[in-house]
Design a protein around this motif. Structure first.
Motif, PDB file in Angstrom:
ATOM      1  N   PHE A  15       0.852  -1.190   0.000  1.00  0.00           N
ATOM      2  CA  PHE A  15       0.000   0.000   0.000  1.00  0.00           C
ATOM      3  C   PHE A  15       0.883   1.233   0.000  1.00  0.00           C
ATOM      4  CE2 PHE A  15      -2.900  -3.003   1.998  1.00  0.00           C
ATOM      5  CZ  PHE A  15      -4.067  -2.743   1.311  1.00  0.00           C
ATOM      6  N   ASP A  16       0.554   2.170  -0.844  1.00  0.00           N
ATOM      7  CA  ASP A  16       1.176   3.475  -0.675  1.00  0.00           C
ATOM      8  C   ASP A  16       0.175   4.315   0.124  1.00  0.00           C
ATOM      9  OD1 ASP A  16      -0.769   4.096  -2.505  1.00  0.00           O
ATOM     10  OD2 ASP A  16       0.566   4.887  -4.016  1.00  0.00           O
ATOM     11  N   ASP A  17       0.608   5.474   0.554  1.00  0.00           N
ATOM     12  CA  ASP A  17      -0.240   6.280   1.428  1.00  0.00           C
ATOM     13  C   ASP A  17      -1.576   6.637   0.787  1.00  0.00           C
ATOM     14  OD1 ASP A  17       1.617   6.181   3.428  1.00  0.00           O
ATOM     15  OD2 ASP A  17       2.567   8.078   2.875  1.00  0.00           O
ATOM     16  N   ALA A  59      -3.984   3.505   0.770  1.00  0.00           N
ATOM     17  CA  ALA A  59      -4.401   3.156   2.130  1.00  0.00           C
ATOM     18  C   ALA A  59      -5.449   4.147   2.645  1.00  0.00           C
ATOM     19  CB  ALA A  59      -3.204   3.123   3.062  1.00  0.00           C
ATOM     20  N   PHE A  60      -5.215   5.436   2.440  1.00  0.00           N
ATOM     21  CA  PHE A  60      -6.169   6.431   2.927  1.00  0.00           C
ATOM     22  C   PHE A  60      -7.462   6.424   2.109  1.00  0.00           C
ATOM     23  CE2 PHE A  60      -2.381   8.338   4.961  1.00  0.00           C
ATOM     24  CZ  PHE A  60      -2.864   8.291   6.261  1.00  0.00           C
ATOM     25  N   CYS A  61      -7.379   6.087   0.835  1.00  0.00           N
ATOM     26  CA  CYS A  61      -8.584   5.991   0.005  1.00  0.00           C
ATOM     27  C   CYS A  61      -9.460   4.825   0.486  1.00  0.00           C
ATOM     28  CB  CYS A  61      -8.191   5.800  -1.459  1.00  0.00           C
ATOM     29  SG  CYS A  61      -9.596   5.702  -2.577  1.00  0.00           S
ATOM     30  N   VAL A  62      -8.839   3.668   0.731  1.00  0.00           N
ATOM     31  CA  VAL A  62      -9.593   2.515   1.237  1.00  0.00           C
ATOM     32  C   VAL A  62     -10.182   2.825   2.610  1.00  0.00           C
ATOM     33  CG1 VAL A  62      -9.347   0.125   2.030  1.00  0.00           C
ATOM     34  CG2 VAL A  62      -8.323   0.826  -0.124  1.00  0.00           C
ATOM     35  N   LEU A 120     -13.183   5.107   2.214  1.00  0.00           N
ATOM     36  CA  LEU A 120     -14.363   4.404   1.719  1.00  0.00           C
ATOM     37  C   LEU A 120     -15.036   3.600   2.827  1.00  0.00           C
ATOM     38  CD1 LEU A 120     -13.126   3.170  -1.771  1.00  0.00           C
ATOM     39  CD2 LEU A 120     -14.884   4.866  -1.313  1.00  0.00           C
ATOM     40  N   HIS A 121     -14.237   2.954   3.663  1.00  0.00           N
ATOM     41  CA  HIS A 121     -14.817   2.186   4.773  1.00  0.00           C
ATOM     42  C   HIS A 121     -15.489   3.102   5.798  1.00  0.00           C
ATOM     43  CE1 HIS A 121     -13.732  -1.935   3.866  1.00  0.00           C
ATOM     44  NE2 HIS A 121     -12.587  -1.480   3.394  1.00  0.00           N
ATOM     45  N   VAL A 122     -14.874   4.229   6.080  1.00  0.00           N
ATOM     46  CA  VAL A 122     -15.467   5.181   7.015  1.00  0.00           C
ATOM     47  C   VAL A 122     -16.785   5.711   6.462  1.00  0.00           C
ATOM     48  CG1 VAL A 122     -15.184   7.474   8.025  1.00  0.00           C
ATOM     49  CG2 VAL A 122     -13.320   5.832   8.151  1.00  0.00           C
TER      50      VAL A 122
END
Length: 159
Positions: free
Chosen positions: A133-135, A138-141, A144-146
């Motif tokens: 994962f790049d930053d 990771a923050f996009c996934v 989306l979960h949030v």
């Protein structure tokens, strides 16, 4: 992904049976149309991609796994709604959605940790837990979960 949409009619059926929810004829027709659309898509499967054609495939096993996943997801959704609504009716103070969500998350942490330990222990110790994962990804996934969790919370609160 198309077969996974069968979770909607299963949820409707479970809502009707478990929650005694009245579903109008128009809503049942919409569910029937969704099921027909899924059936039509499944009648003409895509050609397998060349990179996956060497692997043995079992379409029936895949469809069965997706159907089990749909049933579990639909049951969890309806059961959660039943618990939240019955707890709200039985007590003077409804349970906190935040507290319920944190309780569910705490129960999932040991399961995830055990899975990581059993399957990925060597890779994690060598490359770290965020390998691959790049930053940005990771923050996009995570975002989306949030967003999905917040939408579920708003839906349950409004239901």
């Amino acid at each position: 992904q198309v077969t996974n949409q069968l979770r909607i009619p299963i949820t409707a059926l479970l809502s009707y049976t478990m929650l005694k929810r009245n579903i109008s004829l128009q809503q049942w027709c919409a569910v029937l149309l969704l099921m027909l659309g899924v059936a039509l898509v499944l009648l003409k499967p895509d050609k397998p991609s060349p990179s996956l054609s060497s692997r043995p495939r079992s379409p029936l096993l895949g469809i069965a796994a997706v159907l089990v996943c749909c049933c579990c997801s639909a049951f969890a959704t309806v059961w959660f709604e039943k618990i939240v609504k019955s707890a709200t009716r039985e007590s003077s103070e409804p349970p906190s959605l935040w507290g319920s969500s944190m309780l569910m998350a705490l129960f999932s942490v040991p399961v995830v940790a055990a899975t990581l330990f059993v399957y990925d222990r060597d890779a994690i110790s060598k490359n770290g837990i965020m390998q691959g994962f790049d930053d940005g990804v990771a923050f996009c996934v995570l975002g989306l979960h949030v967003a999905g969790g917040l939408l579920v919370g708003l839906t349950v609160k409004g239901a």
